[in-house]
Each structure stands twice: as structure tokens, then as C-alpha cells.
Design a protein around this motif. Structure first.
Motif, PDB file in Angstrom:
ATOM      1  N   LEU A   1       0.691  -1.233  -0.110  1.00 56.47           N
ATOM      2  CA  LEU A   1      -0.161  -0.289  -0.221  1.00 56.47           C
ATOM      3  C   LEU A   1       0.959   1.358   0.079  1.00 56.47           C
ATOM      4  O   LEU A   1       1.958   1.523   0.978  1.00 56.47           O
ATOM      5  CB  LEU A   1      -0.466  -0.025   0.619  1.00 56.47           C
ATOM      6  CG  LEU A   1      -2.155  -0.334   0.611  1.00 56.47           C
ATOM      7  CD1 LEU A   1      -2.708  -0.276   2.214  1.00 56.47           C
ATOM      8  CD2 LEU A   1      -3.117   0.040   0.112  1.00 56.47           C
ATOM      9  N   GLU A   2       0.886   1.902  -0.643  1.00 53.35           N
ATOM     10  CA  GLU A   2       1.516   3.611  -1.008  1.00 53.35           C
ATOM     11  C   GLU A   2       0.448   4.649  -0.337  1.00 53.35           C
ATOM     12  O   GLU A   2      -0.767   4.813  -1.168  1.00 53.35           O
ATOM     13  CB  GLU A   2       1.852   4.144  -2.031  1.00 53.35           C
ATOM     14  CG  GLU A   2       2.273   5.227  -2.388  1.00 53.35           C
ATOM     15  CD  GLU A   2       3.738   5.071  -4.137  1.00 53.35           C
ATOM     16  OE1 GLU A   2       4.269   4.100  -3.932  1.00 53.35           O
ATOM     17  OE2 GLU A   2       3.200   5.807  -4.459  1.00 53.35           O
ATOM     18  N   VAL A   3       0.597   4.812   0.675  1.00 53.53           N
ATOM     19  CA  VAL A   3      -0.047   5.660   1.496  1.00 53.53           C
ATOM     20  C   VAL A   3      -0.019   7.251   1.385  1.00 53.53           C
ATOM     21  O   VAL A   3      -1.214   7.956   1.738  1.00 53.53           O
ATOM     22  CB  VAL A   3      -0.403   5.183   3.501  1.00 53.53           C
ATOM     23  CG1 VAL A   3      -0.434   3.464   3.666  1.00 53.53           C
ATOM     24  CG2 VAL A   3       0.970   5.443   3.352  1.00 53.53           C
ATOM     25  N   THR A   4       0.506   7.559   0.984  1.00 50.47           N
ATOM     26  CA  THR A   4       1.266   9.226   0.894  1.00 50.47           C
ATOM     27  C   THR A   4       2.195   9.963   0.280  1.00 50.47           C
ATOM     28  O   THR A   4       2.565   9.029  -0.410  1.00 50.47           O
ATOM     29  CB  THR A   4       0.698   9.350   2.621  1.00 50.47           C
ATOM     30  OG1 THR A   4       0.464  10.931   2.453  1.00 50.47           O
ATOM     31  CG2 THR A   4       1.510   9.498   3.097  1.00 50.47           C
ATOM     32  N   SER A   5       2.283  10.960   0.493  1.00 50.32           N
ATOM     33  CA  SER A   5       3.286  11.626  -0.604  1.00 50.32           C
ATOM     34  C   SER A   5       3.818  12.689   0.570  1.00 50.32           C
ATOM     35  O   SER A   5       2.748  13.479   1.256  1.00 50.32           O
ATOM     36  CB  SER A   5       2.616  12.232  -1.834  1.00 50.32           C
ATOM     37  OG  SER A   5       4.742  13.207  -1.967  1.00 50.32           O
ATOM     38  N   PHE A   6       5.451  12.615   1.112  1.00 51.38           N
ATOM     39  CA  PHE A   6       5.456  13.541   1.763  1.00 51.38           C
ATOM     40  C   PHE A   6       6.030  14.360   0.508  1.00 51.38           C
ATOM     41  O   PHE A   6       7.286  15.175   0.966  1.00 51.38           O
ATOM     42  CB  PHE A   6       6.323  13.535   2.493  1.00 51.38           C
ATOM     43  CG  PHE A   6       6.024  12.069   3.627  1.00 51.38           C
ATOM     44  CD1 PHE A   6       5.414  12.977   4.962  1.00 51.38           C
ATOM     45  CD2 PHE A   6       5.911  10.271   3.831  1.00 51.38           C
ATOM     46  CE1 PHE A   6       5.134  12.520   6.079  1.00 51.38           C
ATOM     47  CE2 PHE A   6       5.346  10.073   4.497  1.00 51.38           C
ATOM     48  CZ  PHE A   6       4.949  10.699   5.731  1.00 51.38           C
ATOM     49  N   VAL A   7       5.831  15.464  -0.150  1.00 45.85           N
ATOM     50  CA  VAL A   7       6.024  16.747  -0.761  1.00 45.85           C
ATOM     51  C   VAL A   7       5.584  18.137   0.057  1.00 45.85           C
ATOM     52  O   VAL A   7       4.238  17.905   0.364  1.00 45.85           O
ATOM     53  CB  VAL A   7       5.235  16.959  -1.839  1.00 45.85           C
ATOM     54  CG1 VAL A   7       5.399  15.630  -2.944  1.00 45.85           C
ATOM     55  CG2 VAL A   7       4.026  16.285  -2.311  1.00 45.85           C
ATOM     56  N   HIS A   8       5.670  19.567  -0.557  1.00 45.48           N
ATOM     57  CA  HIS A   8       5.086  20.374   0.662  1.00 45.48           C
ATOM     58  C   HIS A   8       3.445  20.380  -0.286  1.00 45.48           C
ATOM     59  O   HIS A   8       2.841  20.646  -1.161  1.00 45.48           O
ATOM     60  CB  HIS A   8       5.413  22.006  -0.203  1.00 45.48           C
ATOM     61  CG  HIS A   8       5.495  22.849   0.645  1.00 45.48           C
ATOM     62  ND1 HIS A   8       4.826  23.759   0.480  1.00 45.48           N
ATOM     63  CD2 HIS A   8       6.163  23.310   1.199  1.00 45.48           C
ATOM     64  CE1 HIS A   8       4.211  24.510   1.761  1.00 45.48           C
ATOM     65  NE2 HIS A   8       5.793  24.528   1.718  1.00 45.48           N
ATOM     66  N   PRO A   9       2.461  20.356   1.687  1.00 42.72           N
ATOM     67  CA  PRO A   9       1.159  20.544   0.812  1.00 42.72           C
ATOM     68  C   PRO A   9       1.039  21.844   0.527  1.00 42.72           C
ATOM     69  O   PRO A   9      -0.077  21.719   0.087  1.00 42.72           O
ATOM     70  CB  PRO A   9       0.914  21.179   2.279  1.00 42.72           C
ATOM     71  CG  PRO A   9       1.692  21.241   3.627  1.00 42.72           C
ATOM     72  CD  PRO A   9       3.249  20.500   2.699  1.00 42.72           C
TER      73      PRO A   9
ATOM     74  N   SER B   1      -2.112  16.694   2.292  1.00 42.28           N
ATOM     75  CA  SER B   1      -1.675  17.794   3.383  1.00 42.28           C
ATOM     76  C   SER B   1      -0.953  17.414   4.548  1.00 42.28           C
ATOM     77  O   SER B   1      -0.745  18.141   5.873  1.00 42.28           O
ATOM     78  CB  SER B   1      -1.983  19.217   3.300  1.00 42.28           C
ATOM     79  OG  SER B   1      -3.307  19.056   3.527  1.00 42.28           O
ATOM     80  N   ASP B   2      -2.425  16.573   4.759  1.00 43.77           N
ATOM     81  CA  ASP B   2      -2.287  15.654   5.831  1.00 43.77           C
ATOM     82  C   ASP B   2      -1.508  14.426   6.083  1.00 43.77           C
ATOM     83  O   ASP B   2      -1.097  13.318   6.982  1.00 43.77           O
ATOM     84  CB  ASP B   2      -3.485  14.697   6.310  1.00 43.77           C
ATOM     85  CG  ASP B   2      -4.375  13.884   5.096  1.00 43.77           C
ATOM     86  OD1 ASP B   2      -3.201  13.320   4.422  1.00 43.77           O
ATOM     87  OD2 ASP B   2      -5.150  13.456   5.163  1.00 43.77           O
ATOM     88  N   ALA B   3       0.021  14.372   5.161  1.00 47.04           N
ATOM     89  CA  ALA B   3       0.311  12.802   5.285  1.00 47.04           C
ATOM     90  C   ALA B   3       1.332  12.697   6.343  1.00 47.04           C
ATOM     91  O   ALA B   3       1.359  11.655   6.928  1.00 47.04           O
ATOM     92  CB  ALA B   3       1.837  13.504   4.073  1.00 47.04           C
ATOM     93  N   ASP B   4       2.086  13.466   7.196  1.00 50.39           N
ATOM     94  CA  ASP B   4       2.900  13.216   8.562  1.00 50.39           C
ATOM     95  C   ASP B   4       1.713  12.234   9.709  1.00 50.39           C
ATOM     96  O   ASP B   4       1.945  11.805  10.066  1.00 50.39           O
ATOM     97  CB  ASP B   4       2.816  14.486   9.549  1.00 50.39           C
ATOM     98  CG  ASP B   4       4.571  14.907   8.501  1.00 50.39           C
ATOM     99  OD1 ASP B   4       4.938  14.895   8.526  1.00 50.39           O
ATOM    100  OD2 ASP B   4       3.809  15.921   7.492  1.00 50.39           O
ATOM    101  N   LEU B   5       0.619  12.948   9.448  1.00 50.56           N
ATOM    102  CA  LEU B   5      -0.994  12.709  10.717  1.00 50.56           C
ATOM    103  C   LEU B   5      -1.064  11.083  10.145  1.00 50.56           C
ATOM    104  O   LEU B   5      -1.341  10.005  10.499  1.00 50.56           O
ATOM    105  CB  LEU B   5      -2.250  13.475  10.066  1.00 50.56           C
ATOM    106  CG  LEU B   5      -3.360  13.152  11.538  1.00 50.56           C
ATOM    107  CD1 LEU B   5      -2.476  12.914  12.923  1.00 50.56           C
ATOM    108  CD2 LEU B   5      -4.060  13.998  11.316  1.00 50.56           C
ATOM    109  N   VAL B   6      -1.520  10.736   8.817  1.00 52.89           N
ATOM    110  CA  VAL B   6      -2.086   9.427   7.922  1.00 52.89           C
ATOM    111  C   VAL B   6      -0.616   8.637   8.390  1.00 52.89           C
ATOM    112  O   VAL B   6      -1.133   7.648   9.452  1.00 52.89           O
ATOM    113  CB  VAL B   6      -1.839   9.922   6.453  1.00 52.89           C
ATOM    114  CG1 VAL B   6      -2.317   8.121   6.352  1.00 52.89           C
ATOM    115  CG2 VAL B   6      -3.551  10.440   7.005  1.00 52.89           C
TER     116      VAL B   6
END
Length: 303
Positions: free
Chosen positions: A42-50, A57-62
């Protein structure tokens, strides 16, 4: 046909192209539902600038609240800053990305291809120091919205550099969904003279309805890892209104019907896609999902 590895990218590549903003809580629920359906990667998110991708933009939280499940979690990281954020979370591995055409790469990353490689190497080296694996994405392999045809030699050169810097796998992206099966076959035949099939994956968009056929060509060529998105989530920014990523349901149905066990429960997967449809307020393009929904409605009406 040999075992096929399905990488679910809907929560990242799918949602980043959707106008609707889903909550971190809902994303966590979708992660659990996909895992319960049998999805293992599972690719769950991306840590690019929000500001570039507000949908994620909730990458850190997810990524800091991932369910403890037998799943490999991955996140996209564009640079060292993104990686440093990702390292504080529960993500298992990461992915770096760039394009095989200079114009698209500059539009996407604001750097040339040659300027991007040292940035990615820094990410790969640091991830390896932390004991993390890195995957690579190469976009516009089968066509660029600005430059048109992309030479196979350019793709091979780029992939060789990525493998040398230590990525374990490279996903070849049909970013704008222009590829046709014969073209995929020809390009793969050329690439496989210098690159091992075991280190490659196919990432097809179904913009023009050829995604599933292109995926099958990949499997015949010996590339047994494919990226998909549940429900066909996503879209193409260069083709408004077009279908997005190859739908996980469509690929799973084709494989299972062909005798290849995927370990994915199609009914549960479809229920997850129908669930997210309600939150997106739009039907998803997966063909199998549409047939499943029609049959489900018919059964309910007959009760």
C-alpha cells in the motif's frame, strides 16, 4: 503465469488527482479496508510540500497512525526534507520519482533530469543508512505531454542510474495514458536487453482504455509487478475528465479468471471502492466495479 505483485497506489496517486479532500480518519479506515480485502502493498501518501498537493497535506498525520497490519506501507518522498519527515512515521519504505523527459521533469520538479539525480541519490543514501528500502518511479516513459515521444535510450539511461544508486525496483509510468500494447511490447523488449525484468514494474493509466491490455503485455514480458488504484481512482491532469489509474478490481478479475491467485477478495475490494465513491460524490471508472454495483442493486431489488 507466474505470481503477480499488485501495488495499490490509490491512496496516493489516486487521491492526489481528486478534487475532494478526504480526512485522515477516513484514509485510515480505507487502509484497514484494503488490507482486510487482501492488499499487501500500500502506498499511503506523499511527503511533498502541502501547497503542491493539498489532498495529501495530512501526510504526517496519516503515516504516523498506520494500522498495525500485515502490509508493506510506502510513501513518496521528493527530497531530503520529505524523507526526514517520513522517517518520523511508521512507513516501511519510500519511493523517489522523476520524469524521462526534461520538460515534464522541470514542470514537476523544477529541475532538469541531470540536476534531479543527485537530489535522489541523497535521499536513497540516507534511507539506506536508516535501513529503509527505496523504490523509483519514472514518469512519461511512453509519452510526454510537452515533448511527445520519449526515446527508449533515455528511459534505459535513467533506469540504469536509479538502479546504480540503489533503488530496488523501478515503476515505468504511462503518465498520460497514451501507450498501446504493441508499443509497450516493443519498448519493454528494448529495455529488457539492459535491465532485469525482476527490477521493473508497470504503472499504467487507463486514460484511453488501454491500461489493462498494457498490463497484460507487461506480464507476458516477464514484468510481474503492477501498480493499480482501487476503483480506478485518480485522473490525468493533462486530460480533464479522463479515467485515471488502472483499476485494481479490473486487474484482479482478469488475473483470477486466468487462474492467477492474487489473494485479494474482489467483493471486499469493491465494497471499499463503493464506500469511497460516496465520499467523493462521483462514480469511479472501474469496469468490474460498475458490473458489481449493478449486480448488487439487482439482488437488493429482488429481495
Amino acid at each position: 503465469m507466474a505470481e503477480v505483485k499488485i501495488v495499490e497506489v490509490g491512496l496516493r496517486d489516486g487521491l492526489q488527482n481528486e478534487p475532494a479532500m478526504l480526512s485522515a480518519e477516513l484514509k485510515r479506515e480505507l487502509i484497514s479496508r484494503l488490507a482486510e480485502a487482501g492488499v499487501k502493498h500500500l502506498e499511503v501518501t506523499s511527503f511533498v510540500h502541502p501547497k503542491w498537493i493539498p489532498q495529501l497535506s495530512d501526510a504526517d498525520l496519516v503515516a504516523s497512525n498506520l494500522p498495525d497490519l500485515p502490509v508493506t506501507y510506502r510513501a513518496l518522498v521528493p527530497n531530503r526534507q520529505g524523507l526526514e519527515r517520513a522517517l518520523k512515521t511508521g512507513v516501511d519504505e519510500y519511493a523517489v520519482f522523476m520524469s524521462a523527459s526534461d520538460t515534464h521533469n522541470r514542470k514537476n520538479i523544477n529541475k532538469s533530469m541531470k540536476e534531479t539525480l543527485p537530489v535522489l541519490k541523497e535521499v536513497v543514501d540516507l534511507a539506506h543508512q536508516e535501513g529503509k528500502r527505496i523504490r523509483g518511479y519514472v514518469s512519461t516513459v511512453f509519452g510526454c505531454p510537452y515533448e511527445g515521444e520519449v526515446p527508449v535510450k533515455t528511459v534505459a539511461w535513467l533506469c540504469e542510474h536509479l538502479l546504480q544508486m540503489g533503488v530496488y525496483e523501478i515503476s515505468l509510468g504511462d503518465t498520460i495514458g497514451v501507450a498501446a500494447p504493441q508499443e509497450v511490447k516493443q519498448k519493454l523488449n528494448e529495455l529488457l536487453t539492459v535491465l532485469p525484468a525482476s527490477r521493473l514494474a508497470g504503472h499504467f493509466h487507463d486514460t484511453r482504455g488501454t491500461g489493462l491490455a498494457n498490463a497484460y503485455v507487461c506480464l507476458e514480458a516477464g514484468v510481474h509487478t503492477l501498480d493499480t488504484s482501487f476503483g480506478g481512482l485518480g485522473g490525468c491532469p493533462y486530460a480533464p475528465g479522463a479515467a485515471g489509474n488502472l483499476a485494481t478490481e479490473d486487474l484482479v478479475y482478469m488475473l483470477e479468471r486466468s487462474g492467477v491467485k492474487t489473494g485479494i477478495d474482489l467483493n471486499r475490494l469493491c465494497e471499499t471502492s463503493l464506500y469511497v465513491q460516496k465520499h467523493l460524490n462521483k462514480p469511479l471508472p472501474s469496469k468490474f466495479l460498475k458490473s458489481y454495483a449493478a449486480e448488487r442493486k439487482k439482488q437488493k431489488e429482488g429481495q
